[in-house]
Write a protein that holds these residues in place. Structure first.
Motif, short mmCIF file in Angstrom:
data_model
loop_
_atom_site.label_atom_id
_atom_site.label_comp_id
_atom_site.label_asym_id
_atom_site.label_seq_id
_atom_site.Cartn_x
_atom_site.Cartn_y
_atom_site.Cartn_z
N ALA A 59 0.85 -1.20 0.00
CA ALA A 59 0.00 0.00 0.00
C ALA A 59 0.88 1.24 0.00
O ALA A 59 1.19 1.80 1.04
N ASN A 60 1.32 1.62 -1.18
CA ASN A 60 2.04 2.88 -1.31
C ASN A 60 1.82 3.44 -2.71
O ASN A 60 0.94 2.97 -3.43
N ASN A 61 2.60 4.44 -3.11
CA ASN A 61 2.34 5.14 -4.36
C ASN A 61 3.47 4.96 -5.38
O ASN A 61 3.60 5.75 -6.31
N TYR A 95 -4.70 3.77 -3.68
CA TYR A 95 -3.35 4.32 -3.58
C TYR A 95 -2.86 4.48 -5.02
O TYR A 95 -2.67 3.49 -5.72
N LEU A 135 -3.24 11.36 -3.60
CA LEU A 135 -2.76 10.05 -4.04
C LEU A 135 -3.45 8.92 -3.30
O LEU A 135 -3.61 7.83 -3.82
N ASN A 136 -3.80 9.17 -2.05
CA ASN A 136 -4.53 8.18 -1.27
C ASN A 136 -5.95 8.69 -1.09
O ASN A 136 -6.15 9.74 -0.52
C1 LIG Z 1 -0.41 6.71 1.15
O1 LIG Z 1 -0.47 5.67 2.12
C2 LIG Z 1 0.75 4.94 2.26
C3 LIG Z 1 0.48 3.80 3.23
O2 LIG Z 1 -0.03 4.28 4.41
C4 LIG Z 1 1.83 5.87 2.76
O3 LIG Z 1 3.05 5.17 2.85
C5 LIG Z 1 1.98 7.02 1.78
O4 LIG Z 1 2.91 7.95 2.26
C6 LIG Z 1 0.65 7.72 1.57
N1 LIG Z 1 0.78 8.71 0.51
C7 LIG Z 1 0.53 9.98 0.73
C8 LIG Z 1 0.71 10.89 -0.43
O5 LIG Z 1 0.15 10.42 1.83
#
Ligand SMILES: *[C@@H]1O[C@H](CO)[C@@H](O)[C@H](O)[C@H]1NC(C)=O
Ligand SMILES: *[C@@H]1O[C@H](CO)[C@@H](O)[C@H](O)[C@H]1NC(C)=O
Ligand SMILES: *[C@@H]1O[C@H](CO)[C@@H](O)[C@H](O)[C@H]1NC(C)=O
Ligand SMILES: *[C@@H]1O[C@H](CO)[C@@H](O)[C@H](O)[C@H]1NC(C)=O
Length: 181
Positions: A59-61, A95, A135-136
């Protein structure tokens, strides 16, 4: 004339108060179904960015950690998730890839029993470039029970569905009734 008086059995009045206790839980169903997409992007090295990459995580970008991607040069396209039975889908978290997030702008999230083009209901449409800015994303749905989840996009030129990870939550309501005398 003889009067017959029948003695009525005594009536006990019992007042029962019933309490309904609602317990809710959100369960991620992403491993309960299968994923597919209309087309698949294959890069110059021959690596395919399959639909499954969206449900495998992490779960990341980061594109480098595995994101699903539909092929280049599509005027419209979809990614779909298929469950074996009807469920109440209450929330979908996505994500998106951080290098080209604008590609997902204007996507539509449908819940469906059949194909995306039939027996489908819109849960959400991205407007105002939310994919570019967030992004999330966590999207709540309040639809009837369904088996399929679709992300769809169209722009008439070159559109994609790209998901680095997705969580698809079922709402479980449990009613516990408690009687108090
Ligand atoms: C999205 O969620 C992931 C997992 O929690 C995290 O690592 C990432 O930094 C988040 N992306 C943003 C842009 O906040
Ligand atoms: C999802 O899978 C789990 C574990 O196999 C199972 O207990 C649960 O009933 C499944 N849920 C649905 C909606 O298929
Ligand atoms: C996409 O379409 C353009 C214009 O038709 C073409 O030049 C290009 O090769 C196509 N790209 C792919 C990957 O098919
Ligand atoms: C899917 O089927 C269920 C059960 O028949 C129905 O309640 C629901 O409205 C249907 N959903 C859609 C999007 O057609």
């Amino acid at each position: 004339m003889k009067m017959i008086v029948k003695l009525q059995p005594r009536v006990f009045l019992i007042i029962i108060q019933t309490f309904l206790v609602t317990v809710t839980a959100q369960i991620n169903l992403v491993l309960n179904g299968t994923a597919a997409q209309e087309t698949t992007y294959i890069d110059g090295a021959g690596i395919a960015y399959n639909a499954n990459l969206a449900i495998e995580g992490p779960a990341n970008n980061n594109w480098g950690d595995g994101c699903s991607s539909t092929a280049d040069n599509q005027s419209k396209t979809w990614w779909g998730f298929f469950l074996p039975k009807l469920v109440y889908i209450s929330r979908v978290n996505i994500y998106l890839r951080n290098d080209v997030p604008a590609r997902m702008n204007d996507f539509r999230l449908y819940l469906a029993n059949g194909s995306i083009y039939s027996q489908s209901e819109l849960c959400y449409r991205d407007r105002l470039k939310q994919s570019y800015y967030n992004l999330n994303q966590s999207i709540d749905c309040d639809n009837s029970p369904t088996k399929n989840v679709y992300f769809f996009n169209r722009n008439g030129m070159n559109t994609f569905i790209e998901l680095c990870y997705i969580e698809i939550y079922e709402l479980i309501l449990t009613f516990l009734s408690k009687n108090r005398f």
